[in-house]
Write a protein that holds these residues in place. Structure first.
Motif, PDB file in Angstrom:
ATOM      1  N   LEU A  16       0.831  -1.297  -0.082  1.00  0.00           N
ATOM      2  CA  LEU A  16      -0.174  -0.086   0.009  1.00  0.00           C
ATOM      3  C   LEU A  16       0.801   1.278   0.073  1.00  0.00           C
ATOM      4  O   LEU A  16       0.628   2.122  -0.874  1.00  0.00           O
ATOM      5  CB  LEU A  16      -0.991  -0.022   1.211  1.00  0.00           C
ATOM      6  N   CYS A  48      -0.046  -8.681   2.212  1.00  0.00           N
ATOM      7  CA  CYS A  48       0.312  -6.977   2.179  1.00  0.00           C
ATOM      8  C   CYS A  48       1.389  -6.727   1.905  1.00  0.00           C
ATOM      9  O   CYS A  48       1.591  -5.477   1.792  1.00  0.00           O
ATOM     10  CB  CYS A  48      -0.384  -6.495   3.458  1.00  0.00           C
ATOM     11  N   ARG A  82       0.080  -7.324  -5.849  1.00  0.00           N
ATOM     12  CA  ARG A  82      -1.133  -6.600  -5.466  1.00  0.00           C
ATOM     13  C   ARG A  82      -1.723  -7.225  -4.337  1.00  0.00           C
ATOM     14  O   ARG A  82      -1.718  -8.316  -3.790  1.00  0.00           O
ATOM     15  CB  ARG A  82      -2.217  -7.085  -6.564  1.00  0.00           C
ATOM     16  N   GLU A  85      -8.035  -9.111  -3.548  1.00  0.00           N
ATOM     17  CA  GLU A  85      -9.464  -8.300  -3.764  1.00  0.00           C
ATOM     18  C   GLU A  85     -10.178  -8.146  -2.394  1.00  0.00           C
ATOM     19  O   GLU A  85     -10.723  -7.000  -2.482  1.00  0.00           O
ATOM     20  CB  GLU A  85     -10.298  -9.180  -4.670  1.00  0.00           C
ATOM     21  N   ILE A  88      -8.801  -5.023  -1.044  1.00  0.00           N
ATOM     22  CA  ILE A  88      -9.088  -3.707  -1.831  1.00  0.00           C
ATOM     23  C   ILE A  88     -10.442  -3.400  -1.626  1.00  0.00           C
ATOM     24  O   ILE A  88     -10.646  -2.215  -1.430  1.00  0.00           O
ATOM     25  CB  ILE A  88      -8.835  -4.364  -3.388  1.00  0.00           C
ATOM     26  N   GLU A  92     -11.644   0.415  -0.023  1.00  0.00           N
ATOM     27  CA  GLU A  92     -12.490   1.238  -0.626  1.00  0.00           C
ATOM     28  C   GLU A  92     -13.548   1.407   0.230  1.00  0.00           C
ATOM     29  O   GLU A  92     -14.096   2.586   0.413  1.00  0.00           O
ATOM     30  CB  GLU A  92     -13.162   0.387  -1.869  1.00  0.00           C
ATOM     31  N   TYR A  98      -6.974   2.131  -4.019  1.00  0.00           N
ATOM     32  CA  TYR A  98      -6.079   1.389  -4.039  1.00  0.00           C
ATOM     33  C   TYR A  98      -5.635   1.473  -5.388  1.00  0.00           C
ATOM     34  O   TYR A  98      -6.137   0.856  -6.217  1.00  0.00           O
ATOM     35  CB  TYR A  98      -6.131   0.024  -3.510  1.00  0.00           C
TER      36      TYR A  98
END
Length: 105
Positions: A16, A48, A82, A85, A88, A92, A98
């Motif tokens: 991140l 992460c 990445r 999901e 992510i 959000e 992100y």
């Protein structure tokens, strides 16, 4: 905090914020802990962070820099990987947009 890493084989970068550390398990991410909750969670750390990154830069005086929202430390210039999901979606929900750090601008 370890400013100059001595064991780069164990170094990982946050997906991140790109902060690099060897001790995410003990400390979590100094910038993203409230969002990613890595401290003490090995599975979350592997989700992460990445060992695959290019270049480093140092942030020594956050209050005197244009990137003052981050903690002092060593940051990767480009991190490959990445977030999952589900994380992510969680970001959000928290109002965080992100963008994977490996994407070109």
């Amino acid at each position: 905090m370890e400013i100059v890493p001595t064991d780069t084989k164990r170094l990982r970068a946050c997906l991140l914020c790109s902060l690099t550390m060897a001790q995410f398990k003990m400390n979590g991410c100094e910038n993203c802990e409230s969002l990613l909750m890595m401290k003490g969670n090995t599975d979350r750390i592997f989700d992460c962070t990445s060992q695959n990154f290019d270049g480093c830069t140092a942030l020594m005086a956050p209050g005197h820099s244009w990137v003052d929202k981050f903690s002092k430390g060593i940051y990767a210039l480009k991190v490959y990987g990445r977030l999952p999901e589900d994380l992510i979606a969680h970001l959000e929900d928290q109002g965080v947009n992100y963008t994977p750090l490996e994407e070109d601008d």
